[in-house]
Design a protein around this motif. Structure first.
Motif, PDB file in Angstrom:
ATOM      1  N   ILE A  84      13.703  77.463  -2.595  1.00  0.00           N
ATOM      2  CA  ILE A  84      13.529  77.072  -3.995  1.00  0.00           C
ATOM      3  C   ILE A  84      14.902  77.062  -4.644  1.00  0.00           C
ATOM      4  O   ILE A  84      15.572  78.099  -4.693  1.00  0.00           O
ATOM      5  CB  ILE A  84      12.610  78.056  -4.749  1.00  0.00           C
ATOM      6  N   VAL A  85      15.325  75.887  -5.108  1.00  0.00           N
ATOM      7  CA  VAL A  85      16.548  75.790  -5.896  1.00  0.00           C
ATOM      8  C   VAL A  85      16.122  75.934  -7.347  1.00  0.00           C
ATOM      9  O   VAL A  85      15.339  75.148  -7.855  1.00  0.00           O
ATOM     10  CB  VAL A  85      17.277  74.449  -5.664  1.00  0.00           C
ATOM     11  N   LEU A  86      16.640  76.947  -7.993  1.00  0.00           N
ATOM     12  CA  LEU A  86      16.190  77.325  -9.317  1.00  0.00           C
ATOM     13  C   LEU A  86      17.305  77.166 -10.338  1.00  0.00           C
ATOM     14  O   LEU A  86      18.451  77.523 -10.078  1.00  0.00           O
ATOM     15  CB  LEU A  86      15.752  78.798  -9.276  1.00  0.00           C
ATOM     16  N   SER A  87      16.975  76.618 -11.499  1.00  0.00           N
ATOM     17  CA  SER A  87      17.911  76.585 -12.625  1.00  0.00           C
ATOM     18  C   SER A  87      17.109  76.601 -13.919  1.00  0.00           C
ATOM     19  O   SER A  87      15.894  76.444 -13.910  1.00  0.00           O
ATOM     20  CB  SER A  87      18.815  75.355 -12.564  1.00  0.00           C
ATOM     21  N   ALA A  88      17.814  76.754 -15.026  1.00  0.00           N
ATOM     22  CA  ALA A  88      17.154  76.715 -16.331  1.00  0.00           C
ATOM     23  C   ALA A  88      17.029  75.279 -16.844  1.00  0.00           C
ATOM     24  O   ALA A  88      16.498  75.070 -17.922  1.00  0.00           O
ATOM     25  CB  ALA A  88      17.911  77.574 -17.340  1.00  0.00           C
ATOM     26  N   ASN A  89      17.506  74.313 -16.078  1.00  0.00           N
ATOM     27  CA  ASN A  89      17.321  72.907 -16.463  1.00  0.00           C
ATOM     28  C   ASN A  89      15.834  72.588 -16.530  1.00  0.00           C
ATOM     29  O   ASN A  89      15.009  73.284 -15.951  1.00  0.00           O
ATOM     30  CB  ASN A  89      17.957  71.968 -15.431  1.00  0.00           C
ATOM     31  N   ASP A  90      15.499  71.487 -17.181  1.00  0.00           N
ATOM     32  CA  ASP A  90      14.093  71.101 -17.227  1.00  0.00           C
ATOM     33  C   ASP A  90      13.661  70.538 -15.869  1.00  0.00           C
ATOM     34  O   ASP A  90      14.497  70.211 -15.018  1.00  0.00           O
ATOM     35  CB  ASP A  90      13.828  70.124 -18.381  1.00  0.00           C
ATOM     36  N   PRO A  91      12.358  70.449 -15.615  1.00  0.00           N
ATOM     37  CA  PRO A  91      11.878  70.013 -14.307  1.00  0.00           C
ATOM     38  C   PRO A  91      12.267  68.568 -13.964  1.00  0.00           C
ATOM     39  O   PRO A  91      12.381  68.227 -12.787  1.00  0.00           O
ATOM     40  CB  PRO A  91      10.363  70.172 -14.374  1.00  0.00           C
ATOM     41  N   SER A 119      14.928  84.999 -14.631  1.00  0.00           N
ATOM     42  CA  SER A 119      16.293  85.497 -14.408  1.00  0.00           C
ATOM     43  C   SER A 119      16.652  86.604 -15.392  1.00  0.00           C
ATOM     44  O   SER A 119      17.293  87.590 -15.014  1.00  0.00           O
ATOM     45  CB  SER A 119      17.288  84.341 -14.487  1.00  0.00           C
ATOM     46  N   LYS A 120      16.236  86.473 -16.647  1.00  0.00           N
ATOM     47  CA  LYS A 120      16.473  87.543 -17.631  1.00  0.00           C
ATOM     48  C   LYS A 120      15.741  88.810 -17.210  1.00  0.00           C
ATOM     49  O   LYS A 120      16.316  89.905 -17.219  1.00  0.00           O
ATOM     50  CB  LYS A 120      15.992  87.115 -19.019  1.00  0.00           C
ATOM     51  N   LEU A 121      14.472  88.672 -16.851  1.00  0.00           N
ATOM     52  CA  LEU A 121      13.661  89.811 -16.425  1.00  0.00           C
ATOM     53  C   LEU A 121      14.307  90.547 -15.253  1.00  0.00           C
ATOM     54  O   LEU A 121      14.309  91.772 -15.191  1.00  0.00           O
ATOM     55  CB  LEU A 121      12.252  89.351 -16.032  1.00  0.00           C
ATOM     56  N   LEU A 128      26.013  81.542 -21.714  1.00  0.00           N
ATOM     57  CA  LEU A 128      27.122  80.613 -21.787  1.00  0.00           C
ATOM     58  C   LEU A 128      27.345  80.211 -23.239  1.00  0.00           C
ATOM     59  O   LEU A 128      26.561  80.584 -24.116  1.00  0.00           O
ATOM     60  CB  LEU A 128      26.822  79.400 -20.905  1.00  0.00           C
ATOM     61  N   PRO A 129      28.386  79.446 -23.529  1.00  0.00           N
ATOM     62  CA  PRO A 129      28.591  78.995 -24.910  1.00  0.00           C
ATOM     63  C   PRO A 129      27.334  78.315 -25.457  1.00  0.00           C
ATOM     64  O   PRO A 129      26.500  77.814 -24.699  1.00  0.00           O
ATOM     65  CB  PRO A 129      29.756  78.002 -24.776  1.00  0.00           C
ATOM     66  N   PRO A 130      27.197  78.281 -26.794  1.00  0.00           N
ATOM     67  CA  PRO A 130      25.980  77.763 -27.426  1.00  0.00           C
ATOM     68  C   PRO A 130      25.516  76.388 -26.932  1.00  0.00           C
ATOM     69  O   PRO A 130      24.312  76.150 -26.869  1.00  0.00           O
ATOM     70  CB  PRO A 130      26.344  77.719 -28.912  1.00  0.00           C
ATOM     71  N   ALA A 131      26.421  75.525 -26.555  1.00  0.00           N
ATOM     72  CA  ALA A 131      26.010  74.200 -26.074  1.00  0.00           C
ATOM     73  C   ALA A 131      25.184  74.298 -24.797  1.00  0.00           C
ATOM     74  O   ALA A 131      24.396  73.403 -24.491  1.00  0.00           O
ATOM     75  CB  ALA A 131      27.227  73.321 -25.836  1.00  0.00           C
ATOM     76  N   PHE A 132      25.353  75.390 -24.040  1.00  0.00           N
ATOM     77  CA  PHE A 132      24.638  75.562 -22.778  1.00  0.00           C
ATOM     78  C   PHE A 132      23.557  76.625 -22.866  1.00  0.00           C
ATOM     79  O   PHE A 132      22.565  76.573 -22.152  1.00  0.00           O
ATOM     80  CB  PHE A 132      25.622  75.903 -21.653  1.00  0.00           C
ATOM     81  N   GLY A 133      23.765  77.655 -23.683  1.00  0.00           N
ATOM     82  CA  GLY A 133      22.769  78.699 -23.866  1.00  0.00           C
ATOM     83  C   GLY A 133      22.652  79.655 -22.696  1.00  0.00           C
ATOM     84  O   GLY A 133      23.553  79.783 -21.878  1.00  0.00           O
ATOM     85  N   THR A 134      21.520  80.313 -22.616  1.00  0.00           N
ATOM     86  CA  THR A 134      21.256  81.256 -21.524  1.00  0.00           C
ATOM     87  C   THR A 134      20.836  80.465 -20.294  1.00  0.00           C
ATOM     88  O   THR A 134      19.974  79.586 -20.367  1.00  0.00           O
ATOM     89  CB  THR A 134      20.161  82.252 -21.913  1.00  0.00           C
TER      90      THR A 134
END
Length: 170
Positions: A84-91, A119-121, A128-134
């Motif tokens: 599973i390649v995981l990121s916070a990007n949308d699906p 990931s937070k849990l 990251l900077p506001p343009a990218f967020g958590t």
């Protein structure tokens, strides 16, 4: 909580993804996001979760994910049932990232960790900077039969979260 080797993988983890099908193989085609229930799908399997801060970013695109694609059969031969390649990007972005990497195997999943909740849990997010967020940090986890067998986070590079490190840990 910080997730460590030897810990039970958290219950109730759900990701989103768009399953690869020939109908949505074109980079311009959009599938429908569906939920991936980790407990239901992988409770008795061996899974490698590879987390990236963002699809189409320099390190992720050039150094991190392509080696997993290239060595997918080797991973499977060592008992891995899914990657599973995981990121916070949308699906939709994750689906496109999988297509660009030439992945068509249903057991190689490009999923999203919405708002980096898992990931937070697990203590594995980065701000990251506001343009990218958590975002999800760059990490790799091997989960076997519901237990974390390996976990490594990389701040720079892919030494611990890359495919060679994962293969050595299997």
């Amino acid at each position: 909580m910080t997730l460590n080797a030897g810990d039970k993988f958290p219950e109730g983890v759900k990701f989103l993804y768009i399953a690869y099908t020939p109908e949505v193989a074109d980079i311009k085609a959009c599938g429908i996001p569906i939920q991936l229930d980790f407990d239901k799908e992988f409770h008795d399997k061996t899974v490698v979760i590879v987390s990236i801060p963002g699809a189409f970013t320099p390190t992720c695109t050039a150094n991190h994910i392509p080696p997993f694609v290239e060595k997918f059969e080797t991973l499977k031969s060592k008992g891995v049932d899914a990657v599973i390649v995981l990121s916070a990007n949308d699906p939709f972005v994750q689906s496109a990232f999988g297509k660009v990497n030439g992945v068509t195997d249903e057991s190689f999943i490009f999923a999203t960790d919405p708002a980096a909740e898992f990931s937070k849990l697990a203590g594995l997010s980065i701000d990251l900077p506001p343009a990218f967020g958590t975002r999800t940090a760059r990490y790799a986890i091997i989960v076997s039969n519901g237990v974390v067998k390996y976990i490594e986070v990389d701040a720079n590079g892919v030494a611990g979260s890359g495919v060679d490190a994962v293969l050595a840990a299997l």
